[in-house]
Design an enzyme around this catalytic site. Structure first.
Site, PDB file in Angstrom:
ATOM      1  N   ASP A  19       0.830  -1.204   0.000  1.00 33.00           N
ATOM      2  CA  ASP A  19       0.000   0.000   0.000  1.00 33.00           C
ATOM      3  C   ASP A  19       0.869   1.261   0.000  1.00 33.00           C
ATOM      4  OD1 ASP A  19      -2.380   1.389  -0.042  1.00 33.00           O
ATOM      5  OD2 ASP A  19      -2.684   1.297   2.134  1.00 33.00           O
ATOM      6  N   HIS A  36       2.152   3.343  -9.015  1.00 28.64           N
ATOM      7  CA  HIS A  36       1.953   1.923  -9.320  1.00 28.64           C
ATOM      8  C   HIS A  36       3.111   1.392 -10.164  1.00 28.64           C
ATOM      9  CE1 HIS A  36      -1.867   2.267  -7.475  1.00 28.64           C
ATOM     10  NE2 HIS A  36      -2.492   2.862  -8.476  1.00 28.64           N
ATOM     11  N   LEU A 130      11.050 -20.352  -4.693  1.00 25.36           N
ATOM     12  CA  LEU A 130      10.043 -19.521  -4.024  1.00 25.36           C
ATOM     13  C   LEU A 130       8.662 -19.682  -4.665  1.00 25.36           C
ATOM     14  CD1 LEU A 130       9.379 -17.113  -2.035  1.00 25.36           C
ATOM     15  CD2 LEU A 130       9.907 -15.604  -3.944  1.00 25.36           C
TER      16      LEU A 130
HETATM   17  C1  IPE Z   1      -5.458  -2.843  -0.195  1.00 29.69           C
HETATM   18  O1  IPE Z   1      -5.062  -1.525  -0.424  1.00 29.69           O
HETATM   19  C2  IPE Z   1      -5.395  -3.640  -1.441  1.00 29.69           C
HETATM   20  C3  IPE Z   1      -4.099  -3.712  -2.118  1.00 29.69           C
HETATM   21  C4  IPE Z   1      -2.942  -3.305  -1.683  1.00 29.69           C
HETATM   22  C5  IPE Z   1      -4.144  -4.365  -3.373  1.00 29.69           C
HETATM   23  P1  IPE Z   1      -6.111  -0.337  -0.452  1.00 29.69           P
HETATM   24  O2  IPE Z   1      -5.312   0.918  -0.463  1.00 29.69           O
HETATM   25  O3  IPE Z   1      -7.089  -0.524  -1.537  1.00 29.69           O
HETATM   26  O4  IPE Z   1      -6.847  -0.527   0.942  1.00 29.69           O
HETATM   27  P2  IPE Z   1      -7.936   0.384   1.702  1.00 29.69           P
HETATM   28  O5  IPE Z   1      -9.147   0.401   0.851  1.00 29.69           O
HETATM   29  O6  IPE Z   1      -7.338   1.742   1.852  1.00 29.69           O
HETATM   30  O7  IPE Z   1      -8.132  -0.283   3.000  1.00 29.69           O
HETATM   31  C1  IPE Z   2      -1.665   0.215  -3.313  1.00 31.25           C
HETATM   32  O1  IPE Z   2      -1.419   1.591  -3.330  1.00 31.25           O
HETATM   33  C2  IPE Z   2      -1.877  -0.354  -4.687  1.00 31.25           C
HETATM   34  C3  IPE Z   2      -3.243  -0.812  -4.961  1.00 31.25           C
HETATM   35  C4  IPE Z   2      -4.230  -0.784  -4.098  1.00 31.25           C
HETATM   36  C5  IPE Z   2      -3.496  -1.327  -6.278  1.00 31.25           C
HETATM   37  P1  IPE Z   2      -2.595   2.626  -3.306  1.00 31.25           P
HETATM   38  O2  IPE Z   2      -2.987   2.928  -4.712  1.00 31.25           O
HETATM   39  O3  IPE Z   2      -3.691   2.174  -2.434  1.00 31.25           O
HETATM   40  O4  IPE Z   2      -1.871   3.888  -2.676  1.00 31.25           O
HETATM   41  P2  IPE Z   2      -2.477   4.928  -1.638  1.00 31.25           P
HETATM   42  O5  IPE Z   2      -2.959   4.119  -0.471  1.00 31.25           O
HETATM   43  O6  IPE Z   2      -3.571   5.668  -2.317  1.00 31.25           O
HETATM   44  O7  IPE Z   2      -1.313   5.793  -1.300  1.00 31.25           O
HETATM   45 MG    MG Z   3      -4.117   2.414  -0.453  1.00 25.07          MG
END
Ligand code: IPE
Ligand code: IPE
Ligand code: MG
Length: 249
Positions: A19, A36, A130
């Site tokens: 995240d 990303h 792995l």
């Molecule tokens: C959780 O991240 C899912 C992934 C990392 C793929 P999100 O950023 O979507 O989670 P929430 O919605 O903030 O909890």
């Molecule tokens: C995690 O990073 C990647 C996915 C959920 C695909 P985020 O896109 O949720 O990044 P933040 O949380 O907005 O910084």
């Molecule tokens: Mg996020």
């Protein structure tokens, strides 16, 4: 072994919520999707380090069943990034003896992506290094529900008396031991519908580091934290230490 502390070894299974990509990009005045793209580099580094450390299973949450709620442009970008990552990385994973699996409800993905996933899984199926699992359109509740349905279909005449083992045999990660260590980057302290059943006794590790800046040293730090934890599974500390020093509690 010391009688006052129990050192865990290297985790057999690490599960990660990757995240913070969007925030990483925004802090640099870049569009979220740039985070990303950068995140893929972090995946590469973490896969390599886990293989070096002898981790058996690495499970990465790439796209949750709730992530469809994001703007269509971002969802499309993530799907294209997934396609490109498979095209670019699978040969190298295979050379390194890594076995790739994808868990989640694939039915919503475009045919090209599904085909790439099946090919990658088939290509690497005999590898013994792995075990890398990508959770895509995955949700922990979805997983438990589909396992329950499959469990009941397997024994249509049976109505009750199912065990936890009966159900877990049908979960999408039935091939792996439950995670020893869970890591979430990005500072949020929640599970976000990841491996709900399997995380019951997993050690949780949260870090403020944003996923694109997570690297080999960060994985080492998380493993070091895990190794200091005492895993009691309901027992007392005295029992755990007696067992570790070969005694009986
Ligand atoms: C959780 O991240 C899912 C992934 C990392 C793929 P999100 O950023 O979507 O989670 P929430 O919605 O903030 O909890
Ligand atoms: C995690 O990073 C990647 C996915 C959920 C695909 P985020 O896109 O949720 O990044 P933040 O949380 O907005 O910084
Ligand atoms: Mg996020």
């Amino acid at each position: 072994m010391s009688t006052t502390s129990v050192q865990n070894g290297v985790p057999r299974h690490i599960a990660i919520i990757m995240d913070g990509n969007g925030r990483w990009a925004r802090r640099r005045f870049m569009p979220r999707v740039a985070g990303h793209r950068k995140g893929v580099e972090a995946v590469r580094a973490v896969v390599r380090r886990c293989a070096e450390r002898g981790v058996g299973y690495l499970t990465l949450f790439a796209f949750s069943s709730e992530n469809w709620r994001r703007p269509a442009d971002e969802v499309n970008f993530l799907m294209q990034l997934f396609v490109r990552a498979l095209e670019d990385e699978v040969a190298r994973l295979h050379e390194n003896g890594i076995r790739l699996r994808v868990i989640g409800d694939l039915s919503r993905f475009e045919p090209r992506l599904i085909e790439l996933i099946h090919k990658a899984e088939a290509l690497t199926a005999a590898n013994s290094g792995l075990n890398l699992t990508i959770a895509a359109n995955y949700g922990g509740r979805w997983d438990i529900l589909q396992a329950a349905e499959r469990m009941m279909k397997a024994q249509p005449e049976r109505r009750e008396g199912f065990s936890e083992d009966d159900l877990s045999a049908h979960l999408s990660m039935a091939f792996a031991p439950e995670p020893d260590l869970f890591i979430r980057t990005g500072g949020e302290q929640r599970i976000s519908n990841f491996l709900l059943w399997q995380l019951a006794y997993t050690e949780l590790y949260f870090t403020e580091a944003l996923w694109p800046e997570f690297n080999a040293e960060s994985i080492d730090a998380a493993i070091a934290s895990y190794q200091q934890r005492e895993r009691r599974f309901g027992r007392t500390s005295e029992q755990v230490q007696a067992a570790a020093s070969g005694g009986h509690a």
